[in-house]
Each structure stands twice: as structure tokens, then as C-alpha cells.
Design a protein around this motif. Sequence first.
Motif: not given
Length: 449
Positions: A240-261
Amino acid sequence: MPLPSPLSWYSHHLPHWFLSLVQVFANVSEIILPFLFLVPIRSVRMTSFVFQIVLQICIVLTGNFDFSNMLLVTLLLSLLDDQFFYGRKKSLSKWSIVGTIFNVLIHGAILYGVVLLFSLKINGTRINSEIAFTKSQFDNILGQGLTYTIHFGLLSLAGTVLYTLSNVLFDNQGTGSKTFGIISTIFYGVIAILLFFSNTVPLASLHPASNSTINPAIRATYNRLHKLHAVNQYGLFSKMTGIDGRPEIVLEGSNSIEGPWKEYNFLYKPGNVNHSLPFVAPYAPKLDWQMYWAAYSTYDKQPWLLSLTHRLLVGKSEVLALLDKLHSPFVQQPPKYIRGILYKSKSAWWTREKVGEYFPAYTKDSPGLIEFLKARNLLPTISKQVVNPIWKQALDTIRYITNHLEATLLFWAVFTAGLALICTSGSSKKISQNTFYYTGLFYFMYFFL
């Protein structure tokens, strides 16, 4: 589950006592009732079939497990006979009465055992359940039960083959028909027995005690047949997976390393907490599935994920087509940086908390990213091979059209039309009208939902 459905959230928030009872039903249906498939009594097999179908329907409604449930239902159809499909009712005989009595006794015994093993107690409007056996007790029963099941299954199969052969021998047919019947029965009987013995290897491997009883000759036969994929182990998840919560990968993009993302959204996997999720089964969106499994690993072990990131950074239209472009940024112009953030979802997918960085921010020219992809031969290359322009144009046109169709809708539209053609009868005009009706009804229900 990799891809929750719209009903997943609601099923997750059902009362705890009801969810525990559902778990009891799932355990009984998946661990105990499958052994009844080997019982040579029609009513017993039919009752087990109904339980399994109900379980598969519940799984389909509450989770998108691609075509896995359809495969299981297809295998379950082998429990049915001509009497079910063609309505050939047999006259009531003493054997059918005996079979019905055995069916009631067997399932009554199972129900009694379930009440004891799971301590089922009625408490007002609730049915409370609690596991009343230890892990070691379950392990001992499993080891002994698998061995007995193999022997019982062999006896049941042998009895079925002999019963069929006796029907052919004593049937009032011509010599030619009887000879053909005997030869075909023996032929299919030998194949069935061969496959049965091969099946005992993956079945017995579920427990060391039963695994040690497998004859070396049977194991050698299984190894030879394994290359043909005629006999295989089957299972979606080893644990079984995700018993303590479901991990999720989110891809974020930005034109500056400082954000906004800004977050990229996928078509089928959980992402934006304000978006619900669709029914996609039996369609299998591989990218969304792989994103789920990647969350349980690290990015250096998922080279395809960094390859995906690089293609987003260079603005590959083929890759952008795999995302939800209506709710994703940087569709017209790729960002300068993309990073991966790991979240953990609680209570299905409507709430989530940030865990940390999954992989650092990369640009399309980042030395670390380029070297990583080059070492694995994942950098996009320009093919110098001469391509037939006519075929290229035709395939590009087909791809352009299919990219503008929602995959799940396309699948179910074709499936519904085919099912309507099979289920309807009569003149071609009637078939055409019914096909149009059922397909139109599906489109309406799909868009309404």
C-alpha cells in the motif's frame, strides 16, 4: 491510487465504520472467495462471480486504474457458462438442488467465519468491525491454505475433464463426431492441466511454505512457458502507498530565479486544489501515472522526468500537448527556469502541504541538466533520415486531429457505439438509429458529469 476519480473524495469521507466494513468486503472478495472459483458447482461459482463484479464496479467508480479492471472482468467471464449467455435453462434435477444447498452452506460458513475473524457487531445503525486474528495466524493459514488449494484445484479440474469426456463417450452421436469430441476434449484437457500446473508456481510463491512444495519439473515447465507470457503473476501494487499522505510532484516555471513561480497543470493527475478530476478509466494516461510513481523516488532515478523538463524549457509542442494547456502557464513562450516541488496531499487531493524541493531550478542550458540527459542519450536530436513527405503529412494530420480530441471521450464514444451495435438486433435502419441514440446519450451524460 495513482489517479483519483471525482467520487474518490466522497468515498474517502464516508464514516469510518463504513470504510472498515468495505475493507472487510474487499479482503473477503480478494482473499477468500477466489478459491471458490475451483468448486465444480455452478451456483457457487456464480455467487463468487457476482461478488467479484460488485468489487470491480466499486473500484472503477472510486479510482482510475486504467484497463486493469476490464482485464479482471474479462478473466471473470470464464466462470460463466452457456446457460448464462444463451439462457439455456436446465430442468430442475436433484443435482441442481444439491448444488444450491452446497452453495448456501459454503457461503453461510464463509459469512460465519467473517463474523468471527473480523468481530462484526451491530451497534445501533452501525456495523463495527475489528481484526480478530494476528499476523502470524494469517501467515500460517495462508501457507497451509495455498497447498490445499492447489490439490483441490487439481482434483476439480481432473473431475471436470473426466465428466466432459464421459458426456462425449455416452452421447448418441455418429462415430466421426464422437471421435472428434474425444480428441478435442483430450487436447484441451491436456492444455488445461499443463497451464494449471504452471499456474501453481506463481500461486505457491505467495508463501515460502507452499513454494517449497513445488516439483522441480513443474517449475521448469513454468520457466519455459514464462517466455510466452501464457502464465503470469498479476498485481497492481506490492504494498500500500500513500497511507500517511499522497506525495505529489508539481512542476513550476518562472522567468526569474526569484519568482514568481507558476504551476504547470496536468490533464488527469491531481494538481491544482481547486480543480476536480475526471473519470479516465480504462484509458491509461502514462505521463500522469508516471508522475505519481516518480513522487515515491528521487529525480536522479527518473531520467525521463528531467527529459520532460528540458523539453518544456525548449517549448516542444508535442510535450505541451500532454499537459492541460488551458490551465497551464507558458504555453506560448517557455519559461527560463523550471523546478520540481514535492507536496503531500491530505484528505484526497483538495488540501496539500509543501514538503520541499524535488529537483532544483534548471534552465534549458544548465550544465548539470545537459550532462545528465547526454549521459543517458535523452537529448532531443534532429533526424537526418529521409522521410516520405506524403506519409509524413498524413501522419501529422492524424496526430493534429487526435490531439484535439479528449482521449477518454474518444474511447468511450467508440466503445459505446460498438456496444450498441452488438446489443441491438433487427434491420440495419434500427441498428443505425439505436447506435445514434446510445452514442448521443453517452455524449450528453459525459458532458453533464
